[in-house]
Design an enzyme around this catalytic site. Structure first.
Site, PDB file in Angstrom:
ATOM      1  N   ILE A 172       0.910  -1.151   0.000  1.00 22.46           N
ATOM      2  CA  ILE A 172       0.000   0.000   0.000  1.00 22.46           C
ATOM      3  C   ILE A 172       0.947   1.197   0.000  1.00 22.46           C
ATOM      4  O   ILE A 172       1.545   1.512   1.031  1.00 22.46           O
ATOM      5  CB  ILE A 172      -0.947   0.014   1.225  1.00 22.46           C
ATOM      6  CG1 ILE A 172      -1.814  -1.248   1.245  1.00 22.46           C
ATOM      7  CG2 ILE A 172      -1.819   1.266   1.202  1.00 22.46           C
ATOM      8  CD1 ILE A 172      -2.736  -1.354   2.454  1.00 22.46           C
ATOM      9  N   PRO A 173       1.128   1.835  -1.151  1.00 19.98           N
ATOM     10  CA  PRO A 173       2.260   2.751  -1.355  1.00 19.98           C
ATOM     11  C   PRO A 173       2.135   4.132  -0.711  1.00 19.98           C
ATOM     12  O   PRO A 173       2.050   5.151  -1.388  1.00 19.98           O
ATOM     13  CB  PRO A 173       2.343   2.852  -2.881  1.00 19.98           C
ATOM     14  CG  PRO A 173       0.931   2.658  -3.333  1.00 19.98           C
ATOM     15  CD  PRO A 173       0.331   1.671  -2.368  1.00 19.98           C
ATOM     16  N   CYS A 174       2.218   4.165   0.611  1.00 24.34           N
ATOM     17  CA  CYS A 174       2.146   5.440   1.323  1.00 24.34           C
ATOM     18  C   CYS A 174       3.364   6.317   1.033  1.00 24.34           C
ATOM     19  O   CYS A 174       3.310   7.534   1.209  1.00 24.34           O
ATOM     20  CB  CYS A 174       1.967   5.218   2.822  1.00 24.34           C
ATOM     21  SG  CYS A 174       3.142   4.070   3.546  1.00 24.34           S
ATOM     22  N   HIS A 175       4.449   5.713   0.549  1.00 25.47           N
ATOM     23  CA  HIS A 175       5.638   6.502   0.209  1.00 25.47           C
ATOM     24  C   HIS A 175       5.388   7.418  -0.987  1.00 25.47           C
ATOM     25  O   HIS A 175       6.157   8.339  -1.219  1.00 25.47           O
ATOM     26  CB  HIS A 175       6.841   5.583  -0.060  1.00 25.47           C
ATOM     27  CG  HIS A 175       6.641   4.651  -1.214  1.00 25.47           C
ATOM     28  ND1 HIS A 175       5.938   3.472  -1.098  1.00 25.47           N
ATOM     29  CD2 HIS A 175       7.045   4.741  -2.505  1.00 25.47           C
ATOM     30  CE1 HIS A 175       5.924   2.871  -2.284  1.00 25.47           C
ATOM     31  NE2 HIS A 175       6.583   3.615  -3.154  1.00 25.47           N
ATOM     32  N   ARG A 176       4.298   7.198  -1.720  1.00 21.71           N
ATOM     33  CA  ARG A 176       3.976   8.022  -2.892  1.00 21.71           C
ATOM     34  C   ARG A 176       3.166   9.259  -2.546  1.00 21.71           C
ATOM     35  O   ARG A 176       2.766   9.999  -3.435  1.00 21.71           O
ATOM     36  CB  ARG A 176       3.224   7.180  -3.929  1.00 21.71           C
ATOM     37  CG  ARG A 176       4.057   6.039  -4.475  1.00 21.71           C
ATOM     38  CD  ARG A 176       3.304   5.235  -5.520  1.00 21.71           C
ATOM     39  NE  ARG A 176       4.077   4.047  -5.869  1.00 21.71           N
ATOM     40  CZ  ARG A 176       3.536   2.899  -6.271  1.00 21.71           C
ATOM     41  NH1 ARG A 176       2.220   2.781  -6.386  1.00 21.71           N
ATOM     42  NH2 ARG A 176       4.310   1.873  -6.558  1.00 21.71           N
TER      43      ARG A 176
END
Length: 178
Positions: free
Chosen positions: A133-137
């Protein structure tokens, strides 16, 4: 429901993985903020099919390629958190979205005039399944690289790995302006 754990040696450090019979329930860099916060005390170290699939996905991801398959995910959170995390799943590989844009989507969906970017930031920060779940984006509206539980250095490395355009981003001197 029983949770199973395994470890993954990423180029950015050791990660703890967790899954139940439905899907991934956690993926954390060791020592990160909120590390294993929702991991069941009674869990079992065991490589399940879901954890093996997640390792294969991470191998592809860390080789610098976009994985062409999905790993089952089992989100544990509030309805609001799940709504935010569902939006994170729509951010394309190598792209970013602002906290404000996520807040705007949620406000529009619920017929509200506005939604708090800070509330969105709280939900993003409590994502238990990093990278998948790409929270780094997620970035600040002004281009600030803030709010990654794994640390800003890892956020930058993940975005660079995805070949995201980093030219308009900066690390804030203090605070976490969303």
């Amino acid at each position: 429901m029983m949770q199973y754990t395994s470890h993954y040696e990423s180029p950015l450090g050791v990660m703890l993985m967790a899954a139940d019979d439905e899907g991934m329930t956690g993926l954390w860099f060791e020592g990160q903020k909120y590390f294993a916060r929702l991991l069941a005390p009674a869990h079992k170290e065991m490589d399940t099919p879901i954890l093996r699939e997640a390792k294969r996905w991470l191998d592809v991801y860390f080789s610098g390629r976009k994985p062409d398959f999905q790993v089952p995910i089992h989100m544990n959170g509030t309805a609001f958190q799940k709504e935010v995390w569902d939006i994170l799943l729509t951010i394309p590989y190598g792209q970013t979205m602002t906290y404000g844009a996520i807040a705007g989507r949620i406000a529009e969906k619920h017929g509200l005039s506005r939604m708090s970017s800070q509330a969105v930031g709280g939900a993003v920060g409590h994502n238990e399944i990093s990278i998948l779940i790409p929270c780094h984006r997620v970035v600040g509206t002004n281009g600030s690289l803030t709010g990654y539980a794994g640390g800003i250095d890892k956020k930058i490395q993940l975005l660079k790995l995805e070949k995201a355009d980093m030219s308009h981003f900066f690390i804030p001197k203090k605070g976490t302006a969303l």
